[in-house]
Motif scaffolding. Sequence first.
Motif, PDB file in Angstrom:
ATOM      1  N   MET A   4       0.846  -1.163   0.000  1.00  0.00           N
ATOM      2  CA  MET A   4       0.000   0.000   0.000  1.00  0.00           C
ATOM      3  C   MET A   4       0.901   1.239   0.000  1.00  0.00           C
ATOM      4  SD  MET A   4      -2.686   1.290   2.955  1.00  0.00           S
ATOM      5  CE  MET A   4      -3.818  -0.025   2.696  1.00  0.00           C
ATOM      6  N   SER A   5       0.582   2.166  -0.853  1.00  0.00           N
ATOM      7  CA  SER A   5       1.360   3.403  -0.909  1.00  0.00           C
ATOM      8  C   SER A   5       0.890   4.352   0.195  1.00  0.00           C
ATOM      9  CB  SER A   5       1.185   4.076  -2.267  1.00  0.00           C
ATOM     10  OG  SER A   5      -0.129   4.600  -2.387  1.00  0.00           O
ATOM     11  N   LYS A   6       1.692   5.369   0.438  1.00  0.00           N
ATOM     12  CA  LYS A   6       1.338   6.345   1.469  1.00  0.00           C
ATOM     13  C   LYS A   6       0.045   7.079   1.081  1.00  0.00           C
ATOM     14  CE  LYS A   6       3.399  10.058   4.144  1.00  0.00           C
ATOM     15  NZ  LYS A   6       4.600  10.871   4.322  1.00  0.00           N
ATOM     16  N   ALA A   7      -0.110   7.373  -0.203  1.00  0.00           N
ATOM     17  CA  ALA A   7      -1.312   8.062  -0.671  1.00  0.00           C
ATOM     18  C   ALA A   7      -2.564   7.203  -0.426  1.00  0.00           C
ATOM     19  CB  ALA A   7      -1.185   8.400  -2.150  1.00  0.00           C
ATOM     20  N   GLN A   8      -2.456   5.907  -0.671  1.00  0.00           N
ATOM     21  CA  GLN A   8      -3.581   5.004  -0.423  1.00  0.00           C
ATOM     22  C   GLN A   8      -3.889   4.939   1.072  1.00  0.00           C
ATOM     23  OE1 GLN A   8      -1.772   1.614  -2.276  1.00  0.00           O
ATOM     24  NE2 GLN A   8      -3.162   1.687  -4.034  1.00  0.00           N
ATOM     25  N   PHE A   9      -2.827   4.907   1.876  1.00  0.00           N
ATOM     26  CA  PHE A   9      -3.000   4.875   3.323  1.00  0.00           C
ATOM     27  C   PHE A   9      -3.731   6.127   3.796  1.00  0.00           C
ATOM     28  CE2 PHE A   9      -1.300   5.482   7.695  1.00  0.00           C
ATOM     29  CZ  PHE A   9      -1.782   4.303   8.253  1.00  0.00           C
ATOM     30  N   VAL A  10      -3.328   7.284   3.270  1.00  0.00           N
ATOM     31  CA  VAL A  10      -3.975   8.554   3.630  1.00  0.00           C
ATOM     32  C   VAL A  10      -5.446   8.524   3.220  1.00  0.00           C
ATOM     33  CG1 VAL A  10      -4.047  11.032   3.087  1.00  0.00           C
ATOM     34  CG2 VAL A  10      -1.865   9.940   3.640  1.00  0.00           C
ATOM     35  N   GLU A  11      -5.738   8.015   2.034  1.00  0.00           N
ATOM     36  CA  GLU A  11      -7.131   7.915   1.573  1.00  0.00           C
ATOM     37  C   GLU A  11      -7.963   7.041   2.514  1.00  0.00           C
ATOM     38  OE1 GLU A  11      -7.977   6.848  -2.490  1.00  0.00           O
ATOM     39  OE2 GLU A  11      -6.273   8.037  -3.186  1.00  0.00           O
ATOM     40  N   ASN A  12      -7.395   5.910   2.924  1.00  0.00           N
ATOM     41  CA  ASN A  12      -8.107   5.010   3.839  1.00  0.00           C
ATOM     42  C   ASN A  12      -8.374   5.677   5.181  1.00  0.00           C
ATOM     43  OD1 ASN A  12      -8.101   3.041   1.885  1.00  0.00           O
ATOM     44  ND2 ASN A  12      -6.429   1.879   2.782  1.00  0.00           N
ATOM     45  N   VAL A  13      -7.388   6.405   5.685  1.00  0.00           N
ATOM     46  CA  VAL A  13      -7.562   7.130   6.951  1.00  0.00           C
ATOM     47  C   VAL A  13      -8.649   8.186   6.790  1.00  0.00           C
ATOM     48  CG1 VAL A  13      -6.454   8.705   8.598  1.00  0.00           C
ATOM     49  CG2 VAL A  13      -5.238   6.674   7.807  1.00  0.00           C
ATOM     50  N   ALA A  14      -8.640   8.891   5.663  1.00  0.00           N
ATOM     51  CA  ALA A  14      -9.642   9.930   5.408  1.00  0.00           C
ATOM     52  C   ALA A  14     -11.051   9.332   5.392  1.00  0.00           C
ATOM     53  CB  ALA A  14      -9.344  10.638   4.087  1.00  0.00           C
ATOM     54  N   ALA A  52      -6.326  14.091   6.786  1.00  0.00           N
ATOM     55  CA  ALA A  52      -5.796  12.739   7.007  1.00  0.00           C
ATOM     56  C   ALA A  52      -4.288  12.715   6.780  1.00  0.00           C
ATOM     57  CB  ALA A  52      -6.485  11.752   6.081  1.00  0.00           C
ATOM     58  N   LYS A  53      -3.822  13.420   5.740  1.00  0.00           N
ATOM     59  CA  LYS A  53      -2.385  13.459   5.464  1.00  0.00           C
ATOM     60  C   LYS A  53      -1.648  14.092   6.634  1.00  0.00           C
ATOM     61  CE  LYS A  53       1.081  14.899   2.168  1.00  0.00           C
ATOM     62  NZ  LYS A  53       1.398  15.579   0.923  1.00  0.00           N
ATOM     63  N   ARG A  54      -2.212  15.148   7.192  1.00  0.00           N
ATOM     64  CA  ARG A  54      -1.596  15.820   8.348  1.00  0.00           C
ATOM     65  C   ARG A  54      -1.517  14.858   9.534  1.00  0.00           C
ATOM     66  NH1 ARG A  54      -3.516  19.034  12.623  1.00  0.00           N
ATOM     67  NH2 ARG A  54      -1.873  20.367  13.416  1.00  0.00           N
ATOM     68  N   MET A  55      -2.580  14.098   9.767  1.00  0.00           N
ATOM     69  CA  MET A  55      -2.606  13.138  10.878  1.00  0.00           C
ATOM     70  C   MET A  55      -1.556  12.037  10.673  1.00  0.00           C
ATOM     71  SD  MET A  55      -4.717  14.275  12.928  1.00  0.00           S
ATOM     72  CE  MET A  55      -5.943  13.520  13.901  1.00  0.00           C
TER      73      MET A  55
END
Length: 95
Positions: A1-11, A21-24
């Motif tokens: 999983m890329s960081k961008a995908q991880f951020v999307e999932n968190v969002a 989400a990216k900030r978190m």
Amino acid sequence: MSKAQFVENVAKSGNMTNAEAKRMVELVFGEIEKGLKKSKKEGKYTIGTFGTFTITKRAARKGRNPQTGEEIKIKASKSLRFKPSSNLKAAAGIS
């Protein structure tokens, strides 16, 4: 999983914007980095029920070049290891 995908999932999970989400995510990763820097002497950084990051040292050693068979010197180094907690293993279905 890329960081961008991880951020999307968190969002999605946190019902927030991708920017929030990216900030978190950056804050969490930053805290882990700070903890590892502080724990250099101990070589260990534990995050509650998540797991433990450990800094390990490897001594200098001799090795072989697989193509030529020539003996080479391998420098001493440090590496980072992660051991998940039993809670995290259980959540992942690993015993």
